[in-house]
Design a protein around this motif. Structure first.
Motif, PDB file in Angstrom:
ATOM      1  N   ASN A 410      50.618  40.213  40.111  1.00  0.00           N
ATOM      2  CA  ASN A 410      51.532  39.639  41.105  1.00  0.00           C
ATOM      3  C   ASN A 410      52.868  39.275  40.468  1.00  0.00           C
ATOM      4  OD1 ASN A 410      51.228  37.161  39.804  1.00  0.00           O
ATOM      5  ND2 ASN A 410      50.122  36.180  41.461  1.00  0.00           N
ATOM      6  N   ALA A 411      53.782  38.728  41.274  1.00  0.00           N
ATOM      7  CA  ALA A 411      55.145  38.471  40.810  1.00  0.00           C
ATOM      8  C   ALA A 411      55.200  37.464  39.677  1.00  0.00           C
ATOM      9  CB  ALA A 411      56.010  37.985  41.974  1.00  0.00           C
ATOM     10  N   LEU A 412      54.210  36.589  39.593  1.00  0.00           N
ATOM     11  CA  LEU A 412      54.202  35.566  38.554  1.00  0.00           C
ATOM     12  C   LEU A 412      53.370  35.981  37.345  1.00  0.00           C
ATOM     13  CD1 LEU A 412      53.942  32.365  40.769  1.00  0.00           C
ATOM     14  CD2 LEU A 412      55.976  33.443  39.811  1.00  0.00           C
ATOM     15  N   GLY A 413      52.979  37.256  37.313  1.00  0.00           N
ATOM     16  CA  GLY A 413      52.268  37.770  36.156  1.00  0.00           C
ATOM     17  C   GLY A 413      50.766  37.607  36.200  1.00  0.00           C
ATOM     18  N   LYS A 414      50.233  37.023  37.256  1.00  0.00           N
ATOM     19  CA  LYS A 414      48.790  36.810  37.363  1.00  0.00           C
ATOM     20  C   LYS A 414      48.100  38.096  37.794  1.00  0.00           C
ATOM     21  CE  LYS A 414      45.392  33.989  39.842  1.00  0.00           C
ATOM     22  NZ  LYS A 414      45.206  32.998  40.927  1.00  0.00           N
ATOM     23  N   ILE A 415      46.975  38.416  37.158  1.00  0.00           N
ATOM     24  CA  ILE A 415      46.204  39.611  37.508  1.00  0.00           C
ATOM     25  C   ILE A 415      45.216  39.245  38.603  1.00  0.00           C
ATOM     26  CG2 ILE A 415      44.759  41.468  36.646  1.00  0.00           C
ATOM     27  CD1 ILE A 415      47.577  41.259  35.379  1.00  0.00           C
ATOM     28  N   ILE A 416      45.272  39.964  39.733  1.00  0.00           N
ATOM     29  CA  ILE A 416      44.375  39.662  40.851  1.00  0.00           C
ATOM     30  C   ILE A 416      43.640  40.935  41.283  1.00  0.00           C
ATOM     31  CG2 ILE A 416      45.721  37.717  41.709  1.00  0.00           C
ATOM     32  CD1 ILE A 416      46.942  39.514  43.780  1.00  0.00           C
ATOM     33  N   THR A 417      42.427  40.760  41.783  1.00  0.00           N
ATOM     34  CA  THR A 417      41.648  41.894  42.278  1.00  0.00           C
ATOM     35  C   THR A 417      42.138  42.272  43.671  1.00  0.00           C
ATOM     36  OG1 THR A 417      39.699  41.274  40.984  1.00  0.00           O
ATOM     37  CG2 THR A 417      39.349  42.698  42.902  1.00  0.00           C
ATOM     38  N   ALA A 418      42.521  43.531  43.819  1.00  0.00           N
ATOM     39  CA  ALA A 418      43.051  44.011  45.101  1.00  0.00           C
ATOM     40  C   ALA A 418      42.001  44.790  45.893  1.00  0.00           C
ATOM     41  CB  ALA A 418      44.277  44.887  44.869  1.00  0.00           C
ATOM     42  N   TYR A 419      41.274  45.678  45.220  1.00  0.00           N
ATOM     43  CA  TYR A 419      40.294  46.530  45.898  1.00  0.00           C
ATOM     44  C   TYR A 419      38.990  46.504  45.099  1.00  0.00           C
ATOM     45  CZ  TYR A 419      45.025  48.449  46.249  1.00  0.00           C
ATOM     46  OH  TYR A 419      46.391  48.589  46.330  1.00  0.00           O
ATOM     47  N   THR A 420      37.905  46.861  45.764  1.00  0.00           N
ATOM     48  CA  THR A 420      36.618  46.817  45.073  1.00  0.00           C
ATOM     49  C   THR A 420      35.644  47.851  45.632  1.00  0.00           C
ATOM     50  OG1 THR A 420      34.824  45.330  44.399  1.00  0.00           O
ATOM     51  CG2 THR A 420      35.695  45.025  46.603  1.00  0.00           C
ATOM     52  N   VAL A 421      34.780  48.349  44.765  1.00  0.00           N
ATOM     53  CA  VAL A 421      33.651  49.200  45.163  1.00  0.00           C
ATOM     54  C   VAL A 421      32.407  48.573  44.543  1.00  0.00           C
ATOM     55  CG1 VAL A 421      32.617  51.498  45.118  1.00  0.00           C
ATOM     56  CG2 VAL A 421      35.111  51.264  45.155  1.00  0.00           C
ATOM     57  N   GLN A 422      31.381  48.291  45.382  1.00  0.00           N
ATOM     58  CA  GLN A 422      30.216  47.547  44.912  1.00  0.00           C
ATOM     59  C   GLN A 422      28.941  48.328  45.187  1.00  0.00           C
ATOM     60  OE1 GLN A 422      30.529  43.847  47.033  1.00  0.00           O
ATOM     61  NE2 GLN A 422      32.449  43.264  46.064  1.00  0.00           N
ATOM     62  N   LEU A 423      28.058  48.309  44.221  1.00  0.00           N
ATOM     63  CA  LEU A 423      26.772  48.994  44.333  1.00  0.00           C
ATOM     64  C   LEU A 423      25.682  47.955  44.595  1.00  0.00           C
ATOM     65  CD1 LEU A 423      25.061  51.551  44.084  1.00  0.00           C
ATOM     66  CD2 LEU A 423      25.131  51.279  41.597  1.00  0.00           C
ATOM     67  N   ASP A 424      24.867  48.178  45.616  1.00  0.00           N
ATOM     68  CA  ASP A 424      23.956  47.125  46.082  1.00  0.00           C
ATOM     69  C   ASP A 424      22.562  47.691  46.360  1.00  0.00           C
ATOM     70  OD1 ASP A 424      22.655  45.091  47.400  1.00  0.00           O
ATOM     71  OD2 ASP A 424      24.233  44.690  48.843  1.00  0.00           O
ATOM     72  N   PHE A 425      21.589  47.264  45.540  1.00  0.00           N
ATOM     73  CA  PHE A 425      20.195  47.606  45.781  1.00  0.00           C
ATOM     74  C   PHE A 425      19.462  46.486  46.514  1.00  0.00           C
ATOM     75  CE2 PHE A 425      21.309  50.416  42.338  1.00  0.00           C
ATOM     76  CZ  PHE A 425      20.529  51.543  42.523  1.00  0.00           C
ATOM     77  N   LEU A 426      20.046  45.282  46.494  1.00  0.00           N
ATOM     78  CA  LEU A 426      19.334  44.106  46.996  1.00  0.00           C
ATOM     79  C   LEU A 426      19.304  44.015  48.523  1.00  0.00           C
ATOM     80  CD1 LEU A 426      17.899  41.413  46.424  1.00  0.00           C
ATOM     81  CD2 LEU A 426      20.154  40.324  46.357  1.00  0.00           C
TER      82      LEU A 426
END
Length: 575
Positions: A410-426
């Motif tokens: 982001n603009a202040l240099g912080k790393i943020i998660t934007a997108y995700t792919v998740q694998l789920d057996f539960l």
């Protein structure tokens, strides 16, 4: 602009000592470095105000001027604990360390946990900046005590400080909260509630365009859209496991006629119910489902940050139910869809994290190490096959499975998660999902969660900061601003022109205010409108337009048909 991280670590230690000098009943907790300096976390006996930072800063300078001796020591855990009697925070960090404990001493009395630095005197610090106070829960757990974080930075010269302040101010100017306010995209109001964003007309228009783009992209890739309620029964989330593992991020349940409901924090339980409506054959797999959903998550007030972290959000959420042998192709396709969307919006990806579970954390993660090992090995093989540079992070997985987190800065240099792919057996196990395979046997499928652009709120924060509000024509809430040189002589033609553009699907508006031409042009520039049309005597007489594209100086004159054709092509091509 890079800053010396070792110097920042020394600055954090100096801050800790200076706070204890002024507030001796307080407890020091830990330091953390970022791209703008350091945070130090304290357990204070009384709250701090911003004007207290000047007092702390003076104490830091006093300690520098005192020429305190810096020394380092490596000790065992027993000796280390003797230095931090009655400080449960330091005892926690000491207990988690396997090797000897590294200590730093300032003078004869102050001791902190710190590896050896390449400094033996405080006088290397020539300038100090303390710029923020914030609240933070111990170990990021809302059930724990809220502590006080002081943010600052130190420099080897006053000139370095001045350059840093200028650099930081430039970055802050692209902060999505600043850009969003300037362009009237979103707002918050305490009467409505903290963390509940209000999309203003410009923002609502942009959100609509993003939704349409993602909707068409997903439809083209075989997804079916559904719409499900923003509520679910408490039992639904007990079944999914969210009630046990995600409870602190959910709003309290509401009881209606002896039934308990919860504002949904995610859509996966709803989508699994849709899958279970009837028996499924292997021929229906992969079963792809999507929804533009409204979600609610309880975030603590101290963690709310503009659009990055809110309490209500829109998520174009997707789930794919598939067989074991389809996992690789499904995950690859999900990642490719995310890449397509990211490229379309010209979002720069900073890094990719393979988020794994922590086998020691039985409270957060379901207890089936064999299943976790299978899921994590499967996902890591896929990431390697895709040729993605990634970092492994233990303890970042969802409670139901490992994931690929795609991150931006982001603009202040912080790393943020934007997108995700998740694998789920539960969850397929909890909801007893089944399908009939080719031989007629009943099998248990796997679930893949993916978010193409993440929540629209967080995506808008990222998008505003990376574009600084300069939107392409197809997204911009106003694509063309039509400016009459003189309302009396040119306004009627401008209004006719506006109707023609609107009819052609081009978002246009006439600036009919009784202002000077220079001010109207400047206003259009400030609003970063892609095209400005300047309409005067020549344009009215010849039935043409003179336009200027944002960021360019030339002003071509063109016939109306040619201009409409040019813009329609630009919109169609999503340039």
């Amino acid at each position: 602009m890079e800053i010396n991280r070792e110097l920042q670590q020394l600055g954090a230690i100096l801050l800790a000592k200076s706070v204890l000098d002024l507030y001796p009943e307080s407890k020091i907790v830990q330091s953390k470095l970022d791209e703008f300096g350091f945070d130090y976390l304290f357990d204070l006996t009384a709250p701090l105000a911003m004007n207290d930072l000047n007092k702390i800063k003076k104490q830091m300078q006093k300690n520098i001027d005192s020429a305190l001796k810096i020394s380092y020591e490596s000790v065992n855990k027993t000796t280390a604990n003797q230095y931090f009697l009655n400080n449960n925070y330091k005892e926690h960090f000491i207990s988690e360390t396997k090797d000897n404990i590294e200590l730093i001493k300032l003078g004869d009395k102050f001791v902190d946990l710190c590896r050896k630095l390449n400094f033996d005197k405080l006088s290397v610090i020539k300038a100090i900046e303390l710029d923020n106070i914030s609240g933070m829960y111990w170990l990021n757990n809302a059930n724990n005590k809220q502590l006080t974080a002081i943010h600052g930075a130190v420099f080897s010269s006053s000139d370095e400080l001045n350059k840093f302040v200028e650099f930081r101010n430039n970055l802050k100017a692209s902060d999505h909260r600043v850009v969003g306010s300037q362009l009237e995209i979103f707002t918050f109001d305490p009467l409505i509630g903290q963390g509940l964003p209000i999309w203003l007309p410009n923002g609502a228009d942009i959100i609509y365009e993003i939704n349409c783009f993602i909707h068409d992209l997903l439809i083209a890739n075989g997804y079916m859209f559904v719409s499900s309620p923003i509520l679910g029964t408490k039992q639904l989330y007990i079944t999914s496991g969210h009630w046990a593992h995600y409870r602190e991020s959910m709003f309290p349940e509401v009881q209606v006629e002896k039934e308990e409901y919860v504002l949904r924090p995610m859509t996966c339980p709803h989508h699994l119910v849709v899958y279970k409506l009837k028996p499924r054959s292997y021929r229906e797999l992969p079963f792809r489902i999507a929804e533009n959903a409204i979600l609610h998550r309880y975030e603590t007030s101290g963690s709310l940050t503009g659009l990055e972290r809110v309490r209500t959000m829109q998520l174009i959420d997707t789930h794919v139910v598939c067989s074991l042998d389809q996992i690789k192709k499904v995950v690859q396709k999900c990642y490719q869809i995310i890449e397509t969307a990211s490229n379309a919006f010209n979002i720069k990806i900073h890094s990719v994290v393979l988020a794994l579970h922590d086998a020691k954390d039985a409270e957060k993660y379901f207890n089936d190490e064999k299943q976790w090992a299978h899921a994590e090995n499967t996902l890591e093989k896929i990431v390697k096959t895709l040729g993605i540079n990634y970092e492994r992070k233990v303890g970042d997985a969802a409670f139901y499975g490992p994931k690929i987190d795609i991150q931006v800065k982001n603009a202040l240099g912080k790393i943020i998660t934007a997108y995700t792919v998740q694998l789920d057996f539960l969850l397929p196990e909890r909801f007893q999902l089944e399908y009939i395979d080719e031989s007629g046997k009943t099998q248990r499928p796997v679930l893949i969660h993916a978010s193409v652009v993440g929540t629209l709120e967080r995506f808008m924060a990222i998008y505003l900061e990376q574009t600084k509000g300069v939107f392409p024509l197809w997204i911009a809430p106003i694509g063309v601003m039509i400016i009459p040189v003189n309302n009396e002589n040119h306004l009627k033609y401008c209004e006719q022109l506006c109707k023609r553009l609107l009819k052609a699907g081009i978002k246009a508006k006439v600036d009919s205010q009784d202002d000077r031409l220079a001010k109207k042009i400047r206003d259009a520039q400030i609003k970063k409108i892609p095209y400005q049309l300047i309409i005067g005597d020549t344009e009215v007489a010849n039935k043409t337009i003179t336009y200027r594209k944002y960021g360019q100086q030339d002003s071509p004159n063109i016939n109306i048909s040619g201009f409409v054709k040019m813009l329609k092509a630009e919109i169609k091509n999503k340039k």
